[in-house]
Motif scaffolding. Structure first.
Motif, PDB file in Angstrom:
ATOM      1  N   LEU A 198     -14.939  -0.108   0.920  1.00  0.00           N
ATOM      2  CA  LEU A 198     -13.528  -0.216   0.529  1.00  0.00           C
ATOM      3  C   LEU A 198     -12.814  -1.156   1.200  1.00  0.00           C
ATOM      4  O   LEU A 198     -11.908  -2.024   0.875  1.00  0.00           O
ATOM      5  CB  LEU A 198     -12.887   0.999   0.576  1.00  0.00           C
ATOM      6  N   ALA A 199     -13.054  -1.307   2.512  1.00  0.00           N
ATOM      7  CA  ALA A 199     -12.457  -2.340   3.572  1.00  0.00           C
ATOM      8  C   ALA A 199     -12.680  -3.549   3.074  1.00  0.00           C
ATOM      9  O   ALA A 199     -11.969  -4.549   2.910  1.00  0.00           O
ATOM     10  CB  ALA A 199     -12.950  -1.933   5.069  1.00  0.00           C
ATOM     11  N   ALA A 200     -14.387  -3.724   2.888  1.00  0.00           N
ATOM     12  CA  ALA A 200     -14.551  -5.182   2.577  1.00  0.00           C
ATOM     13  C   ALA A 200     -13.896  -5.550   0.844  1.00  0.00           C
ATOM     14  O   ALA A 200     -13.736  -6.905   0.873  1.00  0.00           O
ATOM     15  CB  ALA A 200     -16.096  -5.004   2.299  1.00  0.00           C
ATOM     16  N   GLN A 201     -13.550  -4.544   0.469  1.00  0.00           N
ATOM     17  CA  GLN A 201     -13.039  -4.854  -0.939  1.00  0.00           C
ATOM     18  C   GLN A 201     -11.249  -5.267  -0.689  1.00  0.00           C
ATOM     19  O   GLN A 201     -10.526  -5.407  -1.936  1.00  0.00           O
ATOM     20  CB  GLN A 201     -12.909  -3.849  -1.859  1.00  0.00           C
ATOM     21  N   GLY A 202     -10.893  -5.090   0.659  1.00  0.00           N
ATOM     22  CA  GLY A 202      -9.573  -5.289   0.614  1.00  0.00           C
ATOM     23  C   GLY A 202      -8.622  -4.113   0.904  1.00  0.00           C
ATOM     24  O   GLY A 202      -7.318  -4.194   0.761  1.00  0.00           O
ATOM     25  N   ILE A 213     -19.346   4.561  -7.515  1.00  0.00           N
ATOM     26  CA  ILE A 213     -18.465   3.703  -6.711  1.00  0.00           C
ATOM     27  C   ILE A 213     -17.761   2.757  -7.500  1.00  0.00           C
ATOM     28  O   ILE A 213     -16.394   2.389  -7.305  1.00  0.00           O
ATOM     29  CB  ILE A 213     -19.179   3.098  -5.393  1.00  0.00           C
ATOM     30  N   ALA A 214     -18.426   1.856  -8.326  1.00  0.00           N
ATOM     31  CA  ALA A 214     -18.016   0.661  -8.815  1.00  0.00           C
ATOM     32  C   ALA A 214     -16.781   0.847  -9.782  1.00  0.00           C
ATOM     33  O   ALA A 214     -15.643   0.542  -9.575  1.00  0.00           O
ATOM     34  CB  ALA A 214     -19.008  -0.098  -9.710  1.00  0.00           C
ATOM     35  N   PRO A 215     -16.826   1.861 -10.755  1.00  0.00           N
ATOM     36  CA  PRO A 215     -15.646   2.353 -11.549  1.00  0.00           C
ATOM     37  C   PRO A 215     -14.461   2.888 -10.965  1.00  0.00           C
ATOM     38  O   PRO A 215     -13.178   2.839 -11.083  1.00  0.00           O
ATOM     39  CB  PRO A 215     -16.067   3.182 -12.440  1.00  0.00           C
ATOM     40  N   SER A 216     -14.739   3.554  -9.532  1.00  0.00           N
ATOM     41  CA  SER A 216     -13.548   3.974  -8.686  1.00  0.00           C
ATOM     42  C   SER A 216     -13.187   2.960  -8.028  1.00  0.00           C
ATOM     43  O   SER A 216     -11.454   2.972  -7.842  1.00  0.00           O
ATOM     44  CB  SER A 216     -14.294   5.091  -7.596  1.00  0.00           C
ATOM     45  N   ILE A 217     -13.674   1.923  -7.658  1.00  0.00           N
ATOM     46  CA  ILE A 217     -13.033   0.657  -6.928  1.00  0.00           C
ATOM     47  C   ILE A 217     -12.016   0.049  -8.009  1.00  0.00           C
ATOM     48  O   ILE A 217     -11.071  -0.566  -7.826  1.00  0.00           O
ATOM     49  CB  ILE A 217     -13.997  -0.197  -6.351  1.00  0.00           C
ATOM     50  N   ARG A 218     -12.640  -0.215  -9.494  1.00  0.00           N
ATOM     51  CA  ARG A 218     -11.897  -0.749 -10.300  1.00  0.00           C
ATOM     52  C   ARG A 218     -10.527  -0.225 -10.422  1.00  0.00           C
ATOM     53  O   ARG A 218      -9.636  -0.877 -10.604  1.00  0.00           O
ATOM     54  CB  ARG A 218     -12.836  -0.996 -11.576  1.00  0.00           C
ATOM     55  N   PHE A 219     -10.686   1.288 -10.447  1.00  0.00           N
ATOM     56  CA  PHE A 219      -9.515   2.048 -10.836  1.00  0.00           C
ATOM     57  C   PHE A 219      -8.461   1.795  -9.722  1.00  0.00           C
ATOM     58  O   PHE A 219      -7.254   1.503  -9.867  1.00  0.00           O
ATOM     59  CB  PHE A 219      -9.765   3.395 -11.102  1.00  0.00           C
ATOM     60  N   ALA A 220      -9.073   1.821  -8.370  1.00  0.00           N
ATOM     61  CA  ALA A 220      -8.134   1.547  -7.139  1.00  0.00           C
ATOM     62  C   ALA A 220      -7.459   0.079  -7.208  1.00  0.00           C
ATOM     63  O   ALA A 220      -6.396  -0.016  -7.022  1.00  0.00           O
ATOM     64  CB  ALA A 220      -8.802   1.832  -5.951  1.00  0.00           C
ATOM     65  N   HIS A 221      -8.167  -0.835  -7.749  1.00  0.00           N
ATOM     66  CA  HIS A 221      -7.677  -2.128  -7.676  1.00  0.00           C
ATOM     67  C   HIS A 221      -6.610  -2.257  -8.775  1.00  0.00           C
ATOM     68  O   HIS A 221      -5.437  -2.798  -8.566  1.00  0.00           O
ATOM     69  CB  HIS A 221      -8.773  -3.164  -8.036  1.00  0.00           C
ATOM     70  N   ALA A 222      -6.860  -1.532  -9.677  1.00  0.00           N
ATOM     71  CA  ALA A 222      -5.884  -1.919 -10.946  1.00  0.00           C
ATOM     72  C   ALA A 222      -4.532  -1.031 -10.491  1.00  0.00           C
ATOM     73  O   ALA A 222      -3.433  -1.430 -10.790  1.00  0.00           O
ATOM     74  CB  ALA A 222      -6.672  -0.902 -12.269  1.00  0.00           C
ATOM     75  N   VAL A 223      -4.453   0.418  -9.879  1.00  0.00           N
ATOM     76  CA  VAL A 223      -3.555   0.839  -9.357  1.00  0.00           C
ATOM     77  C   VAL A 223      -2.649  -0.113  -8.496  1.00  0.00           C
ATOM     78  O   VAL A 223      -1.582  -0.066  -8.377  1.00  0.00           O
ATOM     79  CB  VAL A 223      -4.080   2.249  -8.772  1.00  0.00           C
ATOM     80  N   ALA A 224      -3.271  -0.645  -7.433  1.00  0.00           N
ATOM     81  CA  ALA A 224      -2.745  -1.294  -6.559  1.00  0.00           C
ATOM     82  C   ALA A 224      -2.122  -2.674  -7.150  1.00  0.00           C
ATOM     83  O   ALA A 224      -1.054  -2.957  -6.743  1.00  0.00           O
ATOM     84  CB  ALA A 224      -3.897  -1.795  -5.479  1.00  0.00           C
ATOM     85  N   ALA A 225      -2.731  -3.399  -8.258  1.00  0.00           N
ATOM     86  CA  ALA A 225      -2.116  -4.296  -8.801  1.00  0.00           C
ATOM     87  C   ALA A 225      -0.878  -4.010  -9.468  1.00  0.00           C
ATOM     88  O   ALA A 225       0.190  -4.604  -9.442  1.00  0.00           O
ATOM     89  CB  ALA A 225      -3.122  -4.878  -9.677  1.00  0.00           C
TER      90      ALA A 225
END
Length: 258
Positions: A59-63, A242-254
């Protein structure tokens, strides 16, 4: 990348200091508070799911700025103590970035409750921008029946009974107050519910029920059912969840930064 282990975020008289580990990459896009599972009675921020030992680093590597937090377990204090701890952890890590709570099992339950109930005096003031909930209990009164439907034997001292201090049917109002399902409302933050189809400890019906309630209220919710997966993602490929969870987190952040 800055790592700060063992940060005390709350001190409750008579209890151990509550700590979190904080990983802060440069130029973080959002903050994630991660909450461990363990049936509200065991586990810690440093006992990750098998196969997910490097999730915080990923997660940290993903920002993402990542906090992994402990909370009081049922052998230390009953509900609402762990929810109070999660609320305190959210306030401790809050900054000007979007804030998500991400949890597994009991941690997902507490994260959903914190997100859906907001401040104690209000059930409509949300405290986070999004929730990733992996195989969460959402309806404590209905949990025994969901297990029974899958052939599980009844439990005299269930995990939820230890959380509440009594069997849910003996304290129905408290059980409802401890159930995210109770607080589904139109203004809820976006929620991603992910559940193994073969989970017999916390059956997928728990996530189905909350998803239906959120949709009925007009709240944003996404679901992902993982075929062949049991509780704690046994039988699942870690990358596939993990991958769909990170995609969702990025979408929420954006969405939250707009």
């Amino acid at each position: 990348m800055r790592c700060r282990p063992g940060v005390v975020y709350r001190e409750v008289p008579g209890f151990r200091p509550l700590e979190l580990d904080l990983t802060e990459p440069e130029h973080a896009v959002a903050t994630v508070l991660y909450l461990h599972g363990g049936g509200w009675r065991r586990g810690s921020r440093r006992t990750p799911l098998p196969g997910f030992e490097h999730l915080a680093d990923e997660l940290a590597a993903q920002g993402f700025r990542v906090a992994t937090a402990d909370y009081r377990l049922s052998g230390e204090a009953t509900f609402p103590a762990p929810l109070e701890d999660v609320r305190a952890a959210l306030e401790f890590v809050r900054d000007d970035r979007p804030l998500l709570v991400w949890g597994e099992s009991a941690g997902a339950h507490l994260g959903l409750l914190a997100a859906l109930t907001g401040e104690p005096e209000s059930a409509t003031v949300d405290t986070v921008d999004g929730v990733v909930a992996w195989f969460p209990p959402t309806d404590l009164l209905g949990l025994p029946a969901d297990r029974h439907a899958l052939g599980a034997p009844p439990e005299e001292f269930s995990r939820e009974a230890l959380l509440l201090g009594a069997a849910p049917e003996a304290v129905p109002e408290l059980a409802r107050a401890a159930s995210p399902l109770t607080f589904a409302h139109a203004g809820a933050p976006p929620v991603l519910l992910m559940h193994g189809e073969d989970d017999d400890l916390v059956p997928a019906a728990q996530s189905v029920r909350l998803a239906d309630a959120l949709r009925a209220a007009g709240a944003p919710v996404e679901t992902l059912w993982v075929p062949g997966a049991r509780h704690r993602w046994a039988g699942a490929d870690p990358a596939s969840v993990i991958a769909p969870s990170i995609r969702f987190a990025h979408a929420v952040a954006a969405r939250s930064r707009r």
